[in-house]
Scaffold this active site. Structure first.
Site, short mmCIF file in Angstrom:
data_model
loop_
_atom_site.label_atom_id
_atom_site.label_comp_id
_atom_site.label_asym_id
_atom_site.label_seq_id
_atom_site.Cartn_x
_atom_site.Cartn_y
_atom_site.Cartn_z
N GLU A 93 0.88 -1.17 0.00
CA GLU A 93 0.00 0.00 0.00
C GLU A 93 0.91 1.21 0.00
OE1 GLU A 93 -1.85 3.06 0.24
OE2 GLU A 93 -1.64 2.77 2.40
N CYS A 125 -1.42 9.38 2.56
CA CYS A 125 -1.20 8.88 1.20
C CYS A 125 -2.36 9.24 0.28
CB CYS A 125 -0.97 7.37 1.21
SG CYS A 125 -2.28 6.42 2.02
#
Length: 492
Positions: A243, A277
């Site tokens: 991720e 993110c």
């Protein structure tokens, strides 16, 4: 003693590491990294603990994980302060992180049963069953922006599935990793089930290079994710969940309430000082007077954002970045964009030398070409103007990343078009890019991940499916395939 290996706290044999508050410079934690031998020791401990842990009933594993949730609740104030002081984020935001950690327990238990667990279908001559089995020993690499919540999203489902773990926190947040590990210790995990190794690049490389590792679960930058993918290439027997970051677009179409749209944009771009993110990095704004008014209001409100210390009262919207170096990297990125032809609308400023307190920056890049497709991990928003919606989508998709994407518009038809054409794992409509549902998968495509989203889908990569055809008795079929003769007659 800063490493937790096989149920004991031990002293690291690697380099000395000192963690300071990124705003005040106060020493918060110090200890030695794990060397390669200690990483191997942690792996052997996890391997030895795996058979017994995997053979426990799910209920027995669940009891220990729920005990950890209770400890998070009773130690919430202390852990909140540790995370806030170590990362530089305000107390209010660190408190939401600990709450997310607590909520992750019940979500992961439910996801295990829905996404994995066991299923059985009756058949005329028996049954078809589906079960899931743990991989074995998994490494979990934690990031610094959410040092409690994000590794927790790997550790909890992995433990529930029956895996044993070697956890390496980010070298920038060792104190948070230490504090969380001590709560797991109190929860009564058997020795070797969860091991903690502190360290930076050398420790991480030693961990990812272990032959006796069954998988690696990573949250962090695309650059590190690519390195791990390369390091584990040619090893399909190992599960790898990545991720990574994003160069995320937010499209602003027609808006009736400019302040609401500005609020959404600030929540998308500048929350956590831009260190999520999913944060918006690229803003695509429709040309025209309404877009001009929106942009002027965005700059005016963003200019009022003053970062502060973790315990300031009243609480600031944002605190410091993870380090002064990280803040300086954002300033450098802005200077480079300006040198390439960008028009600064709001200059980011370091409030004081020696700290990581950085004000947000906004720079217009319309018409500028040759820009690097990289994530700037901080409060810096680039702006482009567009003439039509098809152009906006093309510009939004012009990135190797594919994590989050958003649209502010009253028109459902445009959102439907974006859903069909967007290249992103998270696509929001009139909601901040940084918002995500706990009952949905979380992850992206392209340089943002390798199609193994976390959150609700974490259970999927923490166990492998085992399909079975079963019957409690064995009988000869009433009808045989051609060419098979089971008669009593002897063939001569």
């Amino acid at each position: 003693m800063t490493l937790w290996i096989n149920g004991d706290w031990v002293t690291g044999q690697g380099a000395l590491r000192v963690k300071r508050n990124p705003v005040s410079g106060e020493v918060l934690w110090q200890g030695n990294d794990a060397d390669a031998a200690q990483v191997g020791q942690a792996c052997r401990a996890a391997r030895a603990a795996f058979p017994r842990w995997a053979r426990l009933s799910f209920g027995d594993r669940q009891v220990r994980v729920e005990r950890f949730a209770g400890l998070l609740e009773s130690n919430k104030a202390e852990l909140t302060a540790i995370i806030a002081r170590e990362t530089g984020k305000p107390r209010w935001e660190a408190a939401t992180e600990v709450t997310a950690m607590i909520n992750k327990i019940a979500i992961s238990i439910k996801a295990y049963h829905v996404r994995t667990g066991e299923q059985r279908s009756e058949m005329p001559d028996g049954a078809a069953s589906l079960r899931h089995r743990p991989h074995g020993v998994l490494a979990v690499f934690g990031p610094y922006n959410f040092p409690g919540h994000l590794p927790n999203g790997h550790i909890v489902p992995a433990l529930l599935a029956g895996n044993t773990i070697i956890f390496k926190p980010s070298e920038l947040t060792p104190w948070s990793g230490d504090a969380v590990m001590r709560l797991w210790q109190q929860a009564g995990l058997p020795p070797g089930v969860l091991n903690l190794v502190q360290g930076g690049r050398e420790t991480g490389q030693a961990l990812s290079a272990l032959e006796d590792l069954d998988g690696l679960l990573f949250t962090g930058s695309a650059n590190t994710g690519y390195q791990l993918h390369h390091q584990l290439s040619g090893q399909p027997e190992k599960i790898l969940a990545l991720e990574m970051g994003g160069n995320n677009p937010l499209i602003i179409d027609e808006v009736a309430d400019i302040d609401a749209a500005v609020h959404l944009t600030i929540q998308s771009a500048f929350v956590t000082a831009g260190q999520r993110c999913t944060c918006a990095r690229r803003l695509f704004l429709k040309s025209g007077t309404q877009g001009d008014a929106f942009l002027a209001r965005l700059v005016a409100v963003s200019q009022r954002l003053t970062p502060g210390t973790w315990d300031d009262e009243p609480q600031p919207f944002i605190g410091g970045l993870i380090s002064e170096q990280a803040a300086q990297q954002v300033v450098t990125a802005w200077q480079e964009l300006e040198a390439m032809g960008g028009r600064t609308l709001l200059a980011p400023r370091l409030l004081q030398a020696g700290t990581s307190l950085l004000t947000p920056g906004i720079i217009e890049m319309t018409g500028v070409t040759g820009l690097p497709d990289e994530e700037v991990f901080g409060p810096l928003l680039r702006v482009w103007r567009y003439d039509n919606f098809d152009e906006a989508i093309r510009m939004a998709n012009n990135t190797r990343f594919g994590l989050s994407c958003g649209l502010v518009s009253p028109e459902r038809e445009k959102f439907d078009q974006l859903l069909l054409e967007a290249r992103a794992g998270i696509v929001n409509w009139n909601k901040p890019l940084t918002g995500a549902a706990s009952t949905a998968p979380f992850g992206g495509i392209g340089a943002s991940g390798n199609h193994r989203p976390s959150a609700w889908y974490a259970a999927d990569y923490c166990a492998w499916p085992m399909a079975s055809l079963e019957s409690d008795s064995l009988t000869l079929p009433a009808t045989l395939n051609p060419g098979l003769d089971f008669s009593d007659e002897v063939v001569r």
